[in-house]
Design a protein around this motif. Structure first.
Motif, mmCIF file in Angstrom:
data_model
loop_
_atom_site.group_PDB
_atom_site.id
_atom_site.type_symbol
_atom_site.label_atom_id
_atom_site.label_comp_id
_atom_site.label_asym_id
_atom_site.label_seq_id
_atom_site.Cartn_x
_atom_site.Cartn_y
_atom_site.Cartn_z
ATOM 1 N N TRP A 180 0.953 -1.296 0.516
ATOM 2 C CA TRP A 180 -0.001 -0.113 -0.103
ATOM 3 C C TRP A 180 0.735 1.411 -0.214
ATOM 4 N N PHE A 181 2.039 1.114 -0.345
ATOM 5 C CA PHE A 181 2.991 2.182 0.145
ATOM 6 C C PHE A 181 2.721 3.055 -1.149
ATOM 7 N N GLY A 182 2.167 4.462 -1.076
ATOM 8 C CA GLY A 182 2.043 5.390 -2.001
ATOM 9 C C GLY A 182 0.564 5.767 -1.978
ATOM 10 N N THR A 183 0.232 5.207 -1.305
ATOM 11 C CA THR A 183 -1.381 5.343 -1.504
ATOM 12 C C THR A 183 -1.556 5.983 -0.092
ATOM 13 N N GLY A 190 -2.231 -3.892 9.276
ATOM 14 C CA GLY A 190 -1.301 -4.818 10.024
ATOM 15 C C GLY A 190 -2.017 -5.441 10.918
ATOM 16 N N ASP A 191 -1.670 -6.722 11.492
ATOM 17 C CA ASP A 191 -2.391 -7.431 12.885
ATOM 18 C C ASP A 191 -3.631 -6.711 13.057
ATOM 19 N N VAL A 192 -3.914 -5.991 13.674
ATOM 20 C CA VAL A 192 -5.333 -4.508 14.185
ATOM 21 C C VAL A 192 -6.468 -5.008 12.973
ATOM 22 N N TYR A 193 -5.899 -4.743 11.798
ATOM 23 C CA TYR A 193 -6.792 -4.049 10.621
ATOM 24 C C TYR A 193 -5.904 -5.005 9.326
ATOM 25 N N PRO A 194 -6.296 -5.741 9.223
ATOM 26 C CA PRO A 194 -5.095 -7.383 8.351
ATOM 27 C C PRO A 194 -5.581 -6.361 7.116
ATOM 28 N N PRO A 195 -3.884 -6.411 6.737
ATOM 29 C CA PRO A 195 -4.122 -5.884 4.700
ATOM 30 C C PRO A 195 -5.189 -6.345 3.826
ATOM 31 N N SER A 250 -8.595 -2.526 4.611
ATOM 32 C CA SER A 250 -7.493 -1.882 4.810
ATOM 33 C C SER A 250 -6.802 -0.983 4.501
ATOM 34 N N TYR A 251 -6.516 -1.089 3.120
ATOM 35 C CA TYR A 251 -6.159 0.198 1.910
ATOM 36 C C TYR A 251 -6.338 -0.128 0.600
ATOM 37 N N ASP A 252 -6.988 1.067 0.044
ATOM 38 C CA ASP A 252 -6.971 1.105 -0.771
ATOM 39 C C ASP A 252 -6.047 1.830 -2.233
ATOM 40 N N SER A 253 -5.379 1.213 -2.934
ATOM 41 C CA SER A 253 -4.702 1.560 -3.634
ATOM 42 C C SER A 253 -5.310 2.618 -5.031
#
Length: 542
Positions: free
Chosen positions: A107-110, A121-126, A131-134
């Motif tokens: 998710w680098f850069g988004t 991460g561990d709390v909010y699994p990738p 947990s992220y939106d590229s």
């Protein structure tokens, strides 16, 4: 690669919104000079939308979203009234601070979709789109292309440096994405982010003198062009949101290097896309006619006029109502044909507080790039957006590999007349629902089908829906003898259980995007090897 640190200036003034600091030092051009370059339709749309966005700005972000805030900041720079420029500079700082900066992560850069949730991460699994939106990186980066090109004189020197570094990181991070790996679905047929990645790589590579990035911008552009040229259609077909995003991305071609691959073809793709969209658009309903790819947001919206309903006033024939649920394409149509003042624009009225209102931050962008879009809309398409001159049928094709077999394209049929729109889609996909899993295959919402092979064909008198045997994926297809149709409630009408005989008919058994629906389900008796489930809906406008 390193991002420049955020430098806070000692001298600060209190912003009009309590608790938000702004920084002086930029003297901008006359606040009317840039807006004066817009057409009257585009300027009226921009001013109207920015007033609503101002009311929703709660520092540091609008709608608690770095993406929408990046868009809003560009609009503030364009308007340049009062403390707009200072606020825009601080918003840019805050958006950069919301960027993921670890180059070892996918998710680098988004940018964070919501700054209040924990990092993947561990709390909010990738998980992509959870947990992220590229795609967020592309939404921000492409909007800042406009800012750098049009308003760099209004951006503080250190903020401009931050912005460019952030754009570069967003584009590098987008390069981590490969369709089919790590759960990613970014293929050329995923039109809206793919065209944004083309523009980001092409522009940022040139801006940062990164020849490898520029190379990939040209490669990705050619892949997009090849996919488009198959049927002269976007694979995310006839979508009020995603066709709009793709057209926005394409309109950035005017900022690309003249020798880039995308600059040579974007105007032609814009023209052909508007030719297709206008043939499906119904100006008497002020909305995009059926069928639609990825219209999940508003397919169950309530009919707004009696002529929308059939048969027996029982189904919302056009389903996706751009006047109920905000779609970016509606902004682009309003910019072309007007309608803000008299309420005929294909937009919710009032706009503020409407469904999907967050995307209205796009109105801070689309009027600015209209100069690279509007001149390429043909006179014929413009006429169709304004007036339904006669009832007509429309036909188009598109294909979305790897979900679709390239030898078996999707077929779209549509019938439009005054007060009535009906459409159908034939799709033979590898998985149920196709790549989006939420296609609208007919005038009744079959958006969550039970078969991977569906034929829905619209004519002037009926919609025929069947589940034929798969030809594209005969060994992997999912078949079913259950045909379910969902449609919204109808104002002032309570349908009885006997409304449709020989089927299960209930309301409130579930909801989609918080909208309840009638569920009409047919269970077809076991069929022979050469037989297929088929239902014909006749309709009459009343």
């Amino acid at each position: 690669m390193l991002l420049l640190p955020v430098v806070l200036l000692a001298a600060a003034l209190l912003c009009r919104a309590a608790g938000f600091e702004i920084f002086p030092g930029i003297v901008g051009r006359s606040n009317s000079s840039y807006l004066d370059t817009m057409s009257s339709n585009q300027r009226g749309l921009f001013v109207y939308a920015m007033e609503g966005l101002d009311a929703n700005f709660a520092p540091p972000f609008i709608f608690n979203s770095p993406r929408y805030s990046a868009w809003y900041a560009v609009g503030l720079l364009a308007r340049n009234e009062g403390d707009d420029v200072a606020i825009a500079n601080q918003i840019i700082r805050d958006v950069v601070a919301a960027q993921f900066k670890d180059p070892t992560q996918l998710w680098f850069g988004t940018y964070r979709s919501n700054p209040n949730v924990p990092d993947p991460g561990d709390v909010y699994p990738p998980k992509l789109y959870t947990s992220y939106d590229s795609n967020m990186g592309l939404f921000v980066c492409t909007s800042w292309i406009i800012a750098v090109e049009e308003f760099s004189d209004l951006i503080q020197a250190d903020v401009l440096s931050l912005m460019k570094s952030s754009m570069y990181n967003a584009t590098v991070g987008d390069g981590y994405r490969v369709g089919g790996f790590n759960g990613d679905n970014l293929y050329p047929i995923y039109s809206n982010p793919w065209y944004m990645r083309v523009m980001a790589a092409t522009y940022v590579g040139n801006m940062m003198d990164d020849s490898n990035m520029t190379h990939w911008g040209d490669v990705w552009a050619q892949e997009a062009i090849t996919a488009f040229d198959e049927y002269s259609t976007l694979s995310e077909f006839n979508s009020g949101t995603y066709s709009g995003v793709t057209l926005y991305a394409l309109s950035l071609w005017g900022y690309m290097p003249a020798n880039s691959t995308i600059a040579s073809r974007a105007p032609d793709i814009i023209t052909k896309t508007w030719d297709t969209l206008s043939s499906f658009y119904n100006p008497t309903l002020h909305t995009l006619g059926a069928p639609w790819d990825r219209a999940y947001g508003c397919s169950l919206s309530e009919p707004t006029r009696a002529t929308d309903c059939a048969p027996a006033r029982g189904a919302n024939l056009h389903g996706y109502d751009m006047r109920t649920y905000f779609g970016i394409l509606g902004v682009q149509i309003a910019g072309l044909v007007g309608g803000i003042n008299d309420g005929t624009a294909p937009l919710p009225n009032p706009l503020v507080g409407s469904e999907h209102y967050g995307d209205a931050a796009a109105v801070a962008l689309t009027p600015l790039t209209a100069k690279f879009n509007d001149p390429y809309v043909s006179a014929e398409a413009l006429t169709r957006l304004k007036t339904l001159t006669e009832p007509h049928a429309s036909f188009a094709q598109a294909v979305s590999p790897p979900s679709d077999n390239p030898a078996y394209p999707r077929n779209y049929t549509s019938w439009n007349e005054a007060g009535l729109s009906v459409g159908g889609m034939e799709i033979d996909a590898k998985v149920v629902g196709g790549p989006a899993a939420n296609r609208r295959v007919g005038c009744l919402d079959a958006s969550y089908p039970t078969s991977s092979s569906i034929s829905a064909i619209a004519t002037s008198t009926n919609l025929t829906v069947s589940y034929p045997a798969s030809q594209a994926f005969p060994d992997d297809a999912t078949s079913s003898n259950v045909m379910a149709f969902l449609f919204s409630g109808i104002a002032g009408v309570s349908l009885p259980a006997t409304f449709w005989r020989m089927a299960t008919f209930v309301y409130g058994s579930g909801s989609i995007n918080d909208v309840s629906y009638y569920n009409l389900t047919y269970t077809i008796p076991e069929l022979g090897a050469e037989e297929e489930a088929r239902i014909v809906f006749g309709f009459e406008k009343v």
